[in-house]
Motif scaffolding. Structure first.
Motif, PDB file in Angstrom:
ATOM      1  N   ARG A   1       5.401  -0.079  13.613  1.00 55.83           N
ATOM      2  CA  ARG A   1       5.501  -0.859  12.422  1.00 55.83           C
ATOM      3  C   ARG A   1       5.312  -0.002  11.048  1.00 55.83           C
ATOM      4  O   ARG A   1       6.264   0.121   9.999  1.00 55.83           O
ATOM      5  N   SER A   2       4.082   0.479  10.911  1.00 62.59           N
ATOM      6  CA  SER A   2       3.917   1.082   9.712  1.00 62.59           C
ATOM      7  C   SER A   2       4.793   2.566   9.506  1.00 62.59           C
ATOM      8  O   SER A   2       4.844   2.933   8.439  1.00 62.59           O
ATOM      9  N   LEU A   3       4.628   3.328  10.641  1.00 58.68           N
ATOM     10  CA  LEU A   3       5.487   4.647  10.495  1.00 58.68           C
ATOM     11  C   LEU A   3       6.966   4.410  10.214  1.00 58.68           C
ATOM     12  O   LEU A   3       7.396   5.200   9.484  1.00 58.68           O
ATOM     13  N   PHE A   4       7.409   3.412  10.646  1.00 60.56           N
ATOM     14  CA  PHE A   4       9.117   2.826  10.357  1.00 60.56           C
ATOM     15  C   PHE A   4       9.155   2.745   8.835  1.00 60.56           C
ATOM     16  O   PHE A   4      10.120   2.914   8.208  1.00 60.56           O
ATOM     17  N   SER A   5       8.069   2.223   8.251  1.00 58.62           N
ATOM     18  CA  SER A   5       7.894   1.940   6.707  1.00 58.62           C
ATOM     19  C   SER A   5       8.216   3.104   6.077  1.00 58.62           C
ATOM     20  O   SER A   5       8.555   3.003   4.744  1.00 58.62           O
ATOM     21  N   GLN A   6       7.719   4.069   6.332  1.00 60.11           N
ATOM     22  CA  GLN A   6       7.923   5.401   5.778  1.00 60.11           C
ATOM     23  C   GLN A   6       9.124   5.924   5.778  1.00 60.11           C
ATOM     24  O   GLN A   6       9.758   6.726   4.957  1.00 60.11           O
TER      25      GLN A   6
ATOM     26  N   LEU B   1      -7.227  -1.767  15.805  1.00 60.14           N
ATOM     27  CA  LEU B   1      -8.279  -1.336  14.741  1.00 60.14           C
ATOM     28  C   LEU B   1      -8.677   0.177  15.129  1.00 60.14           C
ATOM     29  O   LEU B   1      -8.744   1.044  14.287  1.00 60.14           O
ATOM     30  N   LEU B   2      -8.945   0.378  16.625  1.00 57.34           N
ATOM     31  CA  LEU B   2      -9.216   1.396  17.063  1.00 57.34           C
ATOM     32  C   LEU B   2      -8.184   2.799  16.857  1.00 57.34           C
ATOM     33  O   LEU B   2      -8.349   3.602  16.241  1.00 57.34           O
ATOM     34  N   LEU B   3      -7.032   2.125  17.134  1.00 57.12           N
ATOM     35  CA  LEU B   3      -6.081   3.352  17.007  1.00 57.12           C
ATOM     36  C   LEU B   3      -5.580   3.510  15.535  1.00 57.12           C
ATOM     37  O   LEU B   3      -5.241   4.527  15.135  1.00 57.12           O
ATOM     38  N   GLY B   4      -5.728   2.224  14.722  1.00 55.49           N
ATOM     39  CA  GLY B   4      -5.791   2.338  13.435  1.00 55.49           C
ATOM     40  C   GLY B   4      -6.581   3.390  12.731  1.00 55.49           C
ATOM     41  O   GLY B   4      -6.012   4.383  11.843  1.00 55.49           O
ATOM     42  N   MET B   5      -7.679   3.478  13.212  1.00 55.02           N
ATOM     43  CA  MET B   5      -8.713   4.272  12.603  1.00 55.02           C
ATOM     44  C   MET B   5      -8.290   5.875  12.981  1.00 55.02           C
ATOM     45  O   MET B   5      -8.529   6.810  12.542  1.00 55.02           O
TER      46      MET B   5
ATOM     47  N   GLY C   1       0.732  -1.059   0.183  1.00 53.40           N
ATOM     48  CA  GLY C   1       0.119  -0.060   0.045  1.00 53.40           C
ATOM     49  C   GLY C   1       0.984   1.267  -0.032  1.00 53.40           C
ATOM     50  O   GLY C   1       1.942   1.257   0.470  1.00 53.40           O
ATOM     51  N   GLY C   2       0.058   2.482  -0.326  1.00 57.25           N
ATOM     52  CA  GLY C   2       0.908   3.737  -0.354  1.00 57.25           C
ATOM     53  C   GLY C   2       0.810   4.317   0.965  1.00 57.25           C
ATOM     54  O   GLY C   2       0.693   3.414   1.970  1.00 57.25           O
ATOM     55  N   PRO C   3       1.595   5.372   0.930  1.00 58.59           N
ATOM     56  CA  PRO C   3       1.955   6.195   2.390  1.00 58.59           C
ATOM     57  C   PRO C   3       0.598   6.197   3.305  1.00 58.59           C
ATOM     58  O   PRO C   3       0.615   5.819   4.415  1.00 58.59           O
ATOM     59  N   ASP C   4      -0.407   6.504   2.565  1.00 59.54           N
ATOM     60  CA  ASP C   4      -1.759   6.553   3.421  1.00 59.54           C
ATOM     61  C   ASP C   4      -2.232   5.311   3.708  1.00 59.54           C
ATOM     62  O   ASP C   4      -3.588   5.546   4.628  1.00 59.54           O
ATOM     63  N   GLU C   5      -1.993   4.247   3.246  1.00 53.32           N
ATOM     64  CA  GLU C   5      -2.638   2.807   3.405  1.00 53.32           C
ATOM     65  C   GLU C   5      -2.083   2.138   4.548  1.00 53.32           C
ATOM     66  O   GLU C   5      -2.741   1.180   4.999  1.00 53.32           O
ATOM     67  N   ARG C   6      -0.781   2.276   4.795  1.00 51.85           N
ATOM     68  CA  ARG C   6      -0.152   1.336   5.371  1.00 51.85           C
ATOM     69  C   ARG C   6      -0.353   1.315   7.122  1.00 51.85           C
ATOM     70  O   ARG C   6      -0.324   0.213   7.542  1.00 51.85           O
TER      71      ARG C   6
END
Length: 464
Positions: free
Chosen positions: A382-387, A323-327, A165-170
């Motif tokens: 994990r997702s923030l580090f991917s950026q 899921l809650l913090l992801g939203m 996924g792109g930056p906004d999806e990860r």
């Protein structure tokens, strides 16, 4: 206030991935979490310690054991064998994970690497069926293989995230994977605890030992079976480095590339700064998870049944929490959401300090709060580090990330142990963990996250 960013010249379209492929990626979290919960969190420590005590000449079911074993001629107290194995596995992991990441980046067949590591770990876990009698050395060797393979597979698994996924999806992708992992791990643990409750016999420690062994084996079977789904549904997304390395030797080229990365990593100081912040606050998180049971039994004088219910509560609420913090991250950004979670973690520590003894309900309520904040803080990290990873270096950098996650998890327990030794108070020892969350918060707050993402050559997401 969340920062809205404008597109940069380096903006690229998001990777082309399918819903089926992303679902396959989620399922691996469901598969491997059984090892973390059933094996590491609950059963393996007591099981392997009991086997070691038998080898030391202690009677099965004895309350204490002052015996020693002598692996390779080294005198080791039976009760210290398992903690020493954990330390050894951490040391070996520090060397293995970055190499595994470098190889993954240069391989055209990352799924094969994932399969090799996952099935090796699952196979070693299933082989615990042969750890009978006093075979403590076999149990120790199998644990080392399984734990190192677990970390190596996670490096390869995480390296797929930027390709899904792109930056906004990860943030959403990572959160859904982490949530499903807690659900799967909690489900198998619940099934095993039901089996232990139904089939155990009072006054029969051998039956309890056998039930623990087969619970461990079930986690290996679960891990292996559900790994088949991501291996079927994930697709290969070869990086430029992998395409360029087709004519070379992936293993030797991977070692050489790792050496180059270690020399060049100073070109990304903000990525390193984020890893430092993650190392500090994640160590606090891991220490709370590791020592919660000890705090509950020794300081709060709670029964084992209360601890088991709380562990399950944490697992299932972490599903919703992720899921809650992801939203929430979609609205205010992953960086600010992680900062908020660290504030909540600080509140958890303060509340734990004030818990009354012999009061199960407040302890379980606090466990529920931990579950809600636990999954989200880890998934979004994990997702923030991917950026922050330069394109094509996902495996290597997630190798360093896993070292920060697993390889330094002795700092918090060390601080806790030293404070307890000086004060003889578990409550004061717990409060000492506040330093990890406060310092981690300040370090993460100091990371100019948008500049760090751009410096790594990546387009930032719309909301940071």
């Amino acid at each position: 206030m969340a920062e809205t960013v404008t597109p940069t010249a380096r903006d690229v379209p998001p990777p082309a991935s399918t819903r089926r492929e992303r679902t396959g990626w989620y399922v691996y979290d469901w598969a491997n979490s059984a090892f973390q919960t059933t094996v590491i969190t609950v059963f393996l420590g007591p099981f392997l310690t009991t086997v070691t005590e038998l080898a030391a000449g202690c009677e099965l079911g004895a309350d204490t054991c002052d015996g020693y074993v002598h692996p390779f001629g080294i005198r080791v107290a039976a009760g210290s064998y398992y903690p020493y194995l954990i330390s050894l596995s951490v040391l070996l992991t520090v060397f293995v994970l970055p190499v595994m990441g470098a190889i993954a980046d240069r391989s055209m067949h990352k799924k094969r690497l994932l399969a090799g590591a996952a099935f090796t770990g699952a196979g070693a876990t299933v082989a615990m069926a042969f750890v009978t009698g006093d075979r403590y050395l076999l149990g120790g060797a199998l644990f080392l293989i399984a734990n190192i393979s677990f970390g190596a597979a996670l490096v390869v698994y995480n390296s797929f995230l930027p390709q899904l996924g792109g930056p906004d999806e990860r943030d959403g992708i990572s959160s859904r994977g982490w949530a499903l992992g807690y659900l799967g791990g909690g489900l198998l643990l619940a099934l095993n605890l039901v089996a232990v409750t139904m089939f155990s016999e009072d006054g029969n420690p051998q039956r309890s030992l056998d039930l623990a062994r087969w619970s461990i084996v079930s986690a290996g079977v679960w891990w292996a079976v559900f790994t088949l789904v991501p291996l079927r549904w994930l697709r290969e997304h070869p990086t430029a480095a992998a395409l360029a390395a087709q004519r070379g030797n992936v293993l030797t080229d991977g070692f050489r590339q790792l050496g180059r990365t270690l020399r060049e990593i100073k070109a990304y100081p903000l990525t390193l700064f984020f890893l430092l912040a993650f190392l500090v606050y994640n160590d606090g998180i891991q220490t709370v998870i590791t020592l919660a049971s000890q705090y509950g039994t020794e300081e709060l004088r709670l029964e084992q049944d209360t601890l088991i219910v709380t562990i399950l509560l944490v697992q299932f609420l972490a599903f919703g929490g992720a899921l809650l913090l992801g939203m929430l991250a979609r609205r205010i950004g992953a960086w600010e959401t992680i900062l908020l979670s660290l504030v909540l973690w600080t509140g958890v520590i303060v509340a734990a300090f004030r818990l009354p003894a012999e009061a199960p309900l407040p302890f379980m309520i606090l466990g529920g709060a931990i579950g809600l904040v636990l999954g989200g803080s880890q998934a979004l990290s994990r997702s923030l580090f991917s950026q922050l990873i330069p394109a094509g270096r996902e495996g290597e950098y997630y190798g360093f990330y896993e070292i920060s996650d697993k390889g330094t998890s002795w700092l918090g327990p060390l601080a806790f142990g030293l404070v307890f030794q000086l004060t003889s108070s578990y409550r004061v020892g717990l409060v000492s963990l506040l330093i990890f969350f406060v310092v981690g918060f300040l370090l993460l707050l100091a990371v100019p996250i948008r500049r760090a993402i751009v410096a790594a050559g990546n387009p930032p997401p719309r909301v940071l």
